[in-house]
Design a protein around this motif. Structure first.
Motif, mmCIF file in Angstrom:
data_model
loop_
_atom_site.group_PDB
_atom_site.id
_atom_site.type_symbol
_atom_site.label_atom_id
_atom_site.label_comp_id
_atom_site.label_asym_id
_atom_site.label_seq_id
_atom_site.Cartn_x
_atom_site.Cartn_y
_atom_site.Cartn_z
ATOM 1 N N PRO A 1 -21.100 4.635 -20.887
ATOM 2 C CA PRO A 1 -20.284 3.298 -20.278
ATOM 3 C C PRO A 1 -21.291 2.240 -19.600
ATOM 4 N N PRO A 2 -20.622 1.124 -19.395
ATOM 5 C CA PRO A 2 -21.204 0.368 -18.343
ATOM 6 C C PRO A 2 -21.223 1.011 -16.819
ATOM 7 N N TYR A 3 -21.881 0.166 -15.984
ATOM 8 C CA TYR A 3 -22.113 0.961 -14.784
ATOM 9 C C TYR A 3 -22.130 2.400 -14.459
ATOM 10 N N ARG A 4 -23.101 2.744 -15.299
ATOM 11 C CA ARG A 4 -23.182 4.265 -15.291
ATOM 12 C C ARG A 4 -23.844 4.868 -13.973
ATOM 13 N N GLY A 5 -24.472 4.148 -13.347
ATOM 14 C CA GLY A 5 -24.822 4.565 -11.941
ATOM 15 C C GLY A 5 -23.646 4.968 -11.035
ATOM 16 N N LEU A 6 -22.654 3.778 -10.776
ATOM 17 C CA LEU A 6 -21.640 3.694 -10.144
ATOM 18 C C LEU A 6 -20.769 5.130 -10.721
ATOM 19 N N LEU A 7 -20.650 5.137 -12.025
ATOM 20 C CA LEU A 7 -19.781 6.335 -12.326
ATOM 21 C C LEU A 7 -20.329 7.636 -11.976
ATOM 22 N N CYS A 8 -21.745 7.938 -12.020
ATOM 23 C CA CYS A 8 -22.308 9.121 -11.514
ATOM 24 C C CYS A 8 -21.995 9.280 -10.175
ATOM 25 N N ALA A 9 -22.205 8.184 -9.386
ATOM 26 C CA ALA A 9 -21.970 8.130 -7.980
ATOM 27 C C ALA A 9 -20.590 8.845 -7.597
ATOM 28 N N VAL A 10 -19.589 8.443 -8.230
ATOM 29 C CA VAL A 10 -18.200 8.805 -8.184
ATOM 30 C C VAL A 10 -18.012 10.040 -8.288
ATOM 31 N N LEU A 11 -18.666 10.656 -9.593
ATOM 32 C CA LEU A 11 -18.590 12.060 -9.885
ATOM 33 C C LEU A 11 -19.086 12.893 -8.730
ATOM 34 N N GLY A 12 -20.236 12.518 -8.323
ATOM 35 C CA GLY A 12 -21.119 13.175 -7.263
ATOM 36 C C GLY A 12 -20.480 13.549 -5.808
ATOM 37 N N VAL A 13 -19.743 12.410 -5.428
ATOM 38 C CA VAL A 13 -19.229 12.400 -4.219
ATOM 39 C C VAL A 13 -17.805 12.952 -4.361
ATOM 40 N N GLY A 14 -17.055 12.812 -5.497
ATOM 41 C CA GLY A 14 -16.010 13.544 -5.857
ATOM 42 C C GLY A 14 -16.054 14.953 -5.840
ATOM 43 N N ALA A 15 -17.250 15.643 -6.505
ATOM 44 C CA ALA A 15 -17.488 16.920 -6.469
ATOM 45 C C ALA A 15 -17.822 17.473 -5.261
ATOM 46 N N GLN A 16 -18.408 16.683 -4.290
ATOM 47 C CA GLN A 16 -18.773 17.158 -3.000
ATOM 48 C C GLN A 16 -17.488 17.379 -2.141
ATOM 49 N N PHE A 17 -16.285 16.356 -2.353
ATOM 50 C CA PHE A 17 -15.186 16.414 -1.596
ATOM 51 C C PHE A 17 -14.451 17.792 -1.991
ATOM 52 N N LEU A 18 -14.416 18.077 -3.264
ATOM 53 C CA LEU A 18 -13.791 19.302 -3.924
ATOM 54 C C LEU A 18 -14.223 20.473 -3.131
ATOM 55 N N ALA A 19 -15.665 20.301 -3.304
ATOM 56 C CA ALA A 19 -16.426 21.753 -2.414
ATOM 57 C C ALA A 19 -15.845 21.596 -0.899
ATOM 58 N N LEU A 20 -15.768 20.333 -0.117
ATOM 59 C CA LEU A 20 -15.240 20.620 0.951
ATOM 60 C C LEU A 20 -13.968 20.884 1.262
ATOM 61 N N GLY A 21 -13.041 20.340 0.524
ATOM 62 C CA GLY A 21 -11.521 20.665 0.597
ATOM 63 C C GLY A 21 -11.508 22.016 0.515
ATOM 64 N N THR A 22 -11.961 22.576 -0.463
ATOM 65 C CA THR A 22 -12.217 24.166 -0.836
ATOM 66 C C THR A 22 -12.513 24.916 0.282
ATOM 67 N N GLY A 23 -13.435 24.526 0.792
ATOM 68 C CA GLY A 23 -14.277 25.605 2.070
ATOM 69 C C GLY A 23 -13.204 25.307 3.368
#
Length: 604
Positions: free
Chosen positions: A299-321
């Motif tokens: 897709p276009p803006y692949r850097g932004l997409l990967c950043a969204v996925l990275g921070v989203g994964a972080q908050f999934l771990a944070l919320g679960t923790g």
């Protein structure tokens, strides 16, 4: 305009760093103090504020009340500072197991301006909070009475006598409360502008022995009823969520998979009978099979997409923790701000997850500017949070609220991010980049993109966002009320098992909806699923923000600039966090689904 002035300096706030060094009570550890008969029991005054505005608090000594000549503040943990606590020693002389009958605290001469300050505080339902041996004591500053229509009467009275009730078991304090049940308020009405008001503040102390050995053994809601203590299990919310999950899972597992099985059987049969000519097949059919050479086009803006996925994964771990720590009993209701402290530390420690996930996927899909990707990842949440916090903190500071963080605490938090959060993001990014393998697509991608046919209105991005956001929101809407009532109200949430269950339901519903919407999109020969999958279920964050507007207007009594700015500022951040979390779940669910259907399809 607030009725309170700016607070004094808080030099003792440097001691907030002791939380990170382990010198303060950890979450879940009850601070036990043993007393002998006659030992002094320090009563700390803490804060005052409007009852209906939980996040608008001021220091108790900003009111014209009995105050020592030299104010000595108590060293606080980071969580207590974030919670708006500003404890200072009081003039109350309380000794263990020694009763006191109407002792004079101080004599005061109030000017008309000071009386007006107290009148405004009482009219806005200001309450005070004291702390005795880590036990909060709360009561209203004064008394207001309005009666009749014609003639209308408006009476304001100040409580000048407080009756403290303390319970002990052997050498420990188990319970503390304050009462004005048998006290007559001092009237603040009818004072001339040039007249002084003389007041005498008094207090009583009554001790009683209890058979309860630990504070946690007392019945919930047994604090005098000033604040609602806990929430009951709400079966309606649970049943509603379970029914929705079963319907959605059944829809995906039965109907959708049955359709897929028929599609795969038909496509594979047609592929065999056509003699392996993919071009003939493309000309004679349509649907998701025909776009197999474009579905894995990056897709276009692949850097932004990967950043969204990275921070989203972080908050999934944070919320679960956070929820797991609460389930394990690591947060004690007698310790102020324990969850705030845990959230800050977990956020800093989980930054490695955002760096790893973002950099790993960015390298997989052919990204080359990985340094820029790391900077974007670490800024995606921290920059909006800092901007929002700056506005909210400035409003608190301008109004003299104790919710405004001292400079030392700000430096502490910035240091934690610079020395822990940012380096862990970089380290996680390096590991993610080095461990990344090429993107394994089941289908080859052609150089020239296929033309996308016109799509009907019900397959548009807006409709997918509406459906994909509303269904997960409906699964948690009832539970969301109780969470808002806890964060922005006076209730205390202790149903962490139910919260964990609802959190799992939210993620499950988001994954199922994402798979269904992605299938419908691909069936229309639209291969632009990458960003669509993030936006469709991530739009739940928008519905959560819209619900916060409804809650503020119809379900709460909050008012004033201070409370309004904080509520909507942090509600925007909350919706943004849910967008990141659910967008990440949605994307990886769609990716796994797409891999599955194209791996099982015979290609030419």
């Amino acid at each position: 305009m607030t009725i309170l002035e700016h607070p004094g300096s808080w030099s003792c706030q440097w001691l907030a760093v002791l939380l990170l060094l382990g010198t303060s009570h950890g979450p879940g550890v009850e601070g036990v103090t043993h007393y002998k008969t006659g030992d002094p029991v320090i009563l700390y005054v803490n804060k005052v504020g409007p009852y209906h505005n939980p996040q608008e608090t001021y220091h108790y000594y900003q009111l014209p009340v009995c105050c020592p000549e030299k104010i000595r503040h108590k060293s606080l943990s980071l969580g207590e500072v974030l919670d708006g606590d500003r404890m200072a020693e009081s003039l109350y002389d309380i000794r263990f197991r020694e009763n006191v009958e109407k002792r004079i605290l101080c004599h005061m001469q109030l000017t008309s301006a000071q009386v007006e300050q107290l009148r405004q505080a009482i009219e806005e339902l200001y309450y005070f909070e004291f702390v005795v041996d880590d036990l909060p004591i709360r009561g209203f500053v004064g008394y207001m009475e309005e009666s009749g229509f014609l003639p209308h009467s408006h009476k304001i009275g100040l409580w000048t006598h407080l009756d403290f009730h303390l319970e002990f078991h052997r050498d420990r304090i188990i319970f503390a409360n304050v009462s004005v049940r048998d006290v007559k308020p001092h009237s603040l009405d009818g004072l001339r502008p040039d007249e002084f008001l003389g007041l005498t503040h008094t207090y009583s102390v009554h001790w009683s022995e209890t058979s309860v050995e630990h504070r946690s053994d007392r019945r919930r809601g047994d604090d005098g009823g000033f604040f609602p203590r806990t929430l009951e299990i709400h079966w309606l919310s649970i049943i509603n969520s379970m029914v929705l999950v079963f319907l959605l899972v059944g829809f995906v597992a039965v109907i959708l998979m049955r359709v897929l099985r028929n599609d795969l059987a038909r496509y594979n049969l047609d592929e065999e009978t056509s003699g392996g000519s993919g071009e003939d097949f493309d000309q004679g059919d349509n649907g998701w099979k025909i776009i197999h050479t474009d579905v894995f086009r990056f897709p276009p803006y692949r850097g932004l997409l990967c950043a969204v996925l990275g921070v989203g994964a972080q908050f999934l771990a944070l919320g679960t923790g956070i929820i797991v720590m609460a389930l394990l009993g690591m947060f004690n209701v007698h310790r102020h701000g324990a969850i705030n402290s845990a959230a800050i530390l977990l956020y800093a420690l989980t930054c490695c997850i955002s760096g790893y996930v973002s950099s790993h996927f960015y390298r997989q899909i052919g990204g080359e500017r990985w340094v820029w990707n790391i900077i974007l990842t670490t800024s995606l949440f921290s920059v909006p949070f800092f901007l929002t916090w700056s506005v909210v903190n400035s409003v608190h500071w301008a109004n003299g609220s104790t919710q405004a963080l001292p400079a030392t605490t700000i430096l502490l938090l910035l240091t934690v991010w610079l020395l822990v959060g940012f380096p862990l993001t970089v380290i996680g990014g390096i590991f993610g980049k080095n461990n990344a393998s090429p993107f394994d697509a089941p289908c080859r991608t052609k150089n020239i993109a296929r033309e996308i046919p016109p799509q009907p209105w019900y397959k548009s991005t807006l409709i997918h966002m509406t459906v994909g956001g509303f269904l997960p929101f409906s699964a948690i809407s009832v539970e969301l009320y109780y969470i808002f009532a806890t964060v922005w109200g006076r209730e205390q949430y202790t149903l962490y098992g139910i919260l964990f269950f609802v959190f799992a339901i939210l993620l499950s519903v988001g994954a199922c909806i994402s798979i269904a919407l992605t299938y419908f999109q691909l069936s229309g020969e639209d291969y632009r699923w990458w960003w669509r999958s993030v936006l469709s279920v991530g739009s739940t964050g928008l519905f959560i923000f819209l619900y916060s507007v409804f809650y503020y207007a119809r379900r709460s009594n909050m008012s004033g600039a201070v409370q309004t700015v904080e509520f909507f500022g942090y509600s925007l951040l909350t919706g943004y966090v849910f967008f990141l979390m659910l967008g990440t779940i949605s994307f990886f669910s769609s990716l796994k689904f797409i891999r599955y259907i194209y791996i099982n399809l015979k290609m030419d």
